[in-house]
Design a protein around this motif. Structure first.
Motif, PDB file in Angstrom:
ATOM      1  N   GLU A  38      37.512  42.660  43.902  1.00 23.22           N
ATOM      2  CA  GLU A  38      38.240  44.157  43.871  1.00 23.22           C
ATOM      3  C   GLU A  38      39.698  43.781  44.226  1.00 23.22           C
ATOM      4  O   GLU A  38      40.321  44.622  43.577  1.00 23.22           O
ATOM      5  N   ARG A  39      39.919  43.127  45.061  1.00 21.07           N
ATOM      6  CA  ARG A  39      41.175  43.213  45.793  1.00 21.07           C
ATOM      7  C   ARG A  39      42.166  42.826  44.793  1.00 21.07           C
ATOM      8  O   ARG A  39      43.144  43.132  44.556  1.00 21.07           O
ATOM      9  N   VAL A  40      41.566  41.477  43.836  1.00 16.04           N
ATOM     10  CA  VAL A  40      42.374  40.640  43.197  1.00 16.04           C
ATOM     11  C   VAL A  40      42.616  41.930  41.891  1.00 16.04           C
ATOM     12  O   VAL A  40      43.831  41.909  41.489  1.00 16.04           O
ATOM     13  N   LEU A  41      41.785  42.539  41.370  1.00 13.94           N
ATOM     14  CA  LEU A  41      42.024  43.532  40.349  1.00 13.94           C
ATOM     15  C   LEU A  41      42.563  44.756  40.677  1.00 13.94           C
ATOM     16  O   LEU A  41      43.564  45.210  39.796  1.00 13.94           O
ATOM     17  N   ALA A  42      42.669  45.138  41.864  1.00 14.73           N
ATOM     18  CA  ALA A  42      43.432  46.422  42.309  1.00 14.73           C
ATOM     19  C   ALA A  42      44.800  46.597  41.630  1.00 14.73           C
ATOM     20  O   ALA A  42      45.310  47.577  41.392  1.00 14.73           O
ATOM     21  N   PRO A  43      45.797  45.648  42.045  1.00 14.17           N
ATOM     22  CA  PRO A  43      47.080  45.896  41.583  1.00 14.17           C
ATOM     23  C   PRO A  43      47.614  45.838  40.114  1.00 14.17           C
ATOM     24  O   PRO A  43      48.547  46.117  39.705  1.00 14.17           O
ATOM     25  N   LEU A  44      46.399  45.596  39.163  1.00 16.51           N
ATOM     26  CA  LEU A  44      46.776  45.599  37.803  1.00 16.51           C
ATOM     27  C   LEU A  44      46.936  46.919  37.223  1.00 16.51           C
ATOM     28  O   LEU A  44      46.266  47.841  37.524  1.00 16.51           O
ATOM     29  N   ASP A  45      47.970  47.090  36.313  1.00 11.18           N
ATOM     30  CA  ASP A  45      48.113  48.409  35.932  1.00 11.18           C
ATOM     31  C   ASP A  45      47.786  48.394  34.315  1.00 11.18           C
ATOM     32  O   ASP A  45      48.215  47.743  33.592  1.00 11.18           O
ATOM     33  N   LEU A  46      46.535  48.892  34.215  1.00  5.62           N
ATOM     34  CA  LEU A  46      45.953  48.955  32.603  1.00  5.62           C
ATOM     35  C   LEU A  46      47.039  49.480  31.507  1.00  5.62           C
ATOM     36  O   LEU A  46      46.645  49.205  30.421  1.00  5.62           O
ATOM     37  N   GLN A  47      47.509  50.471  32.284  1.00  2.68           N
ATOM     38  CA  GLN A  47      48.455  51.066  30.967  1.00  2.68           C
ATOM     39  C   GLN A  47      49.604  50.113  30.493  1.00  2.68           C
ATOM     40  O   GLN A  47      50.002  50.499  29.270  1.00  2.68           O
ATOM     41  N   GLN A  48      49.747  49.060  31.155  1.00  4.25           N
ATOM     42  CA  GLN A  48      50.639  48.239  30.398  1.00  4.25           C
ATOM     43  C   GLN A  48      50.232  46.774  29.893  1.00  4.25           C
ATOM     44  O   GLN A  48      50.716  45.921  29.553  1.00  4.25           O
ATOM     45  N   ALA A  93      40.752  34.998  38.090  1.00  7.15           N
ATOM     46  CA  ALA A  93      40.395  34.688  39.536  1.00  7.15           C
ATOM     47  C   ALA A  93      39.034  35.759  40.045  1.00  7.15           C
ATOM     48  O   ALA A  93      38.625  35.305  40.932  1.00  7.15           O
ATOM     49  N   ALA A  94      39.225  36.875  39.495  1.00  4.69           N
ATOM     50  CA  ALA A  94      38.300  37.863  39.975  1.00  4.69           C
ATOM     51  C   ALA A  94      36.960  37.555  39.487  1.00  4.69           C
ATOM     52  O   ALA A  94      35.902  37.785  40.035  1.00  4.69           O
ATOM     53  N   ARG A  95      36.860  36.986  38.234  1.00  4.83           N
ATOM     54  CA  ARG A  95      35.551  36.711  37.799  1.00  4.83           C
ATOM     55  C   ARG A  95      34.912  35.321  38.287  1.00  4.83           C
ATOM     56  O   ARG A  95      33.718  35.410  38.658  1.00  4.83           O
ATOM     57  N   ARG A  96      35.658  34.615  38.973  1.00  8.13           N
ATOM     58  CA  ARG A  96      35.263  33.450  39.781  1.00  8.13           C
ATOM     59  C   ARG A  96      34.709  33.819  41.124  1.00  8.13           C
ATOM     60  O   ARG A  96      33.733  33.639  41.626  1.00  8.13           O
ATOM     61  N   LEU A  97      35.319  34.797  41.957  1.00  3.52           N
ATOM     62  CA  LEU A  97      35.170  35.385  42.923  1.00  3.52           C
ATOM     63  C   LEU A  97      33.903  36.004  42.859  1.00  3.52           C
ATOM     64  O   LEU A  97      33.230  36.067  43.652  1.00  3.52           O
ATOM     65  N   LEU A  98      33.839  36.691  41.862  1.00  5.26           N
ATOM     66  CA  LEU A  98      32.388  37.674  41.588  1.00  5.26           C
ATOM     67  C   LEU A  98      31.353  36.693  41.347  1.00  5.26           C
ATOM     68  O   LEU A  98      30.100  36.762  41.863  1.00  5.26           O
TER      69      LEU A  98
END
Length: 406
Positions: free
Chosen positions: A129-139, A115-120
């Protein structure tokens, strides 16, 4: 899930589509159809991949919500790669919610990355950026982290933030190598070259030189009066005057800025703005009117003084006036910038990305084709457009989306 399906899924996760097909090529059950579709997508047969995934989505029982959602995510990825921007993003959002609710964090994160790639791609940088923000990269596994960082790098590049962009590219590359995905490594390395290639030309004081994106960032952050020919705006100390819809005014301003601090003759200004061969009385009258309009637009930033020979630009606070121009200027630079990503685009997708009418894009493509700068293949709804590489042609500054201060 039987052992063959498990083995095929692991092969796909490791980037081995042929290994996956060896295990499920002759099977027509729903999981096998889905894996075959993903394998065909990795091999580049996108039409066959879409058909297989649609068949898999229909074959899964309605109670198998997670499996059906994964098929939707795979279809969305194919749509993105094939530049089918008309594909409904709401279906991807719904699939992401199902995956999150069922605890499938990896595929939910993959949906968010798509979704973020499409928006970009269509210039909605803040929303991406808003779509990516909640993702926890540690998981997340390394492959998902790599894609996340690649999108983050794209956001930084669109905003002309080379420091964060370079760091994101480095993190993406490290994660892709950790995942052992050689195709993703190659994609990241190719995209990262945008930081080292010429992004603009700086014209001022009678001189001209090429700038990388870092150089552009420095110019935009300076106190100079910047006439930005990549977006047809004027920038100075945080103030931005938009002239994208006023091409005559911008042509006059650019001519004045390129000659600053000297004046520009009326004959040259007429030729630059009105394409007139000689400055007759009607052209002179129109020039006076347009100069009055330009003075109003630049109020507080710069003045325009009449001289014996013509007109001169006088900045109010800035000590320097420069022009920021693309390395290669073309009438249809925005279309070429999108085609330069190497993918095959539909004219409708280009119209969505550029925020303009399909007919306008079609005319641009026809003119580019006549000039040998673009070519098409396929027919009807399958018609796609590509372009050969244009040496030195910029992309970041001409792609949809705001630059600093916009």
């Amino acid at each position: 899930m039987d052992s063959l399906i498990t083995a095929a899924a692991r092969a796909l996760g490791a980037g081995d589509p042929l290994g996956a097909l060896k295990r499920v090529a002759l099977r027509d059950d729903a999981p096998a159809l889905a894996l075959r579709g993903i394998a065909m997508a990795q091999l580049g047969d996108l039409e066959r991949a879409k058909a297989l995934l649609k068949a898999a989505g229909r074959a899964f029982h309605v109670r198998e919500a997670v499996a059906r959602a994964r098929c939707v995510v795979a279809e969305a990825e194919i749509a993105l790669v094939s530049r089918d921007l008309s594909w409904q993003p709401k279906a991807l959002e719904a699939a992401q919610r199902v995956l999150e609710a069922q605890g499938d964090r990896v595929n939910a994160a993959h949906a968010a990355n798509l979704a973020a790639r499409r928006l970009l791609l269509i210039g909605q940088v803040d929303e991406a950026e808003r779509v990516l923000a909640p993702l926890d990269l540690q998981q997340l596994p390394a492959a998902s982290v790599a894609v996340h960082q690649l999108v983050s790098a794209g956001i930084a590049v669109r905003r002309v933030q080379t420091g964060p962009g370079r760091l994101a590219f480095e993190r993406a590359l490290a994660a892709a190598r950790q995942a052992g995905m050689h195709s993703l490594v190659a994609e990241i390395e190719a995209d990262a070259r945008v930081l080292e290639t010429p992004a603009a030309r700086l014209i001022g004081g009678g001189n001209e030189r090429s700038l990388t994106l870092a150089g552009v960032e420095q110019v935009l952050a300076s106190e100079a009066l910047v006439v930005d020919a990549t977006r047809n705006v004027v920038r100075q100390a945080g103030s931005v005057v938009h002239l994208a819809t006023r091409p005559v005014l911008f042509a006059l301003l650019r001519a004045l800025a390129e000659t600053w601090p000297k004046d520009v003759s009326r004959a040259r200004l007429v030729a630059e703005a009105f394409r007139g061969k000689e400055a007759d009385e009607s052209h002179r009258a129109r020039l006076r009117v347009e100069m009055g309009r330009l003075r109003s637009e630049l109020a507080g930033i710069a003045e325009i003084n009449a001289t014996m020979a013509g007109f001169a630009l006088v900045p109010v606070a800035a000590r320097e006036v420069v022009v920021l121009a693309p390395p290669v200027e073309d009438q249809h630079a925005g279309v070429l910038a999108l085609l330069a990503d190497g993918e095959a685009w539909a004219s409708s997708a280009l119209a969505i990305a550029l925020g303009t009418s399909p007919r306008t894009v079609q005319r641009a493509l026809e003119q580019l084709a006549e000039a040998g700068k673009a070519q098409s293949f396929g027919r009807g709804r399958a018609l796609r457009w590509i372009t050969p590489p244009v040496p030195g042609f910029p992309t970041a500054l001409l792609l949809p989306g705001p630059l600093p201060g916009d």
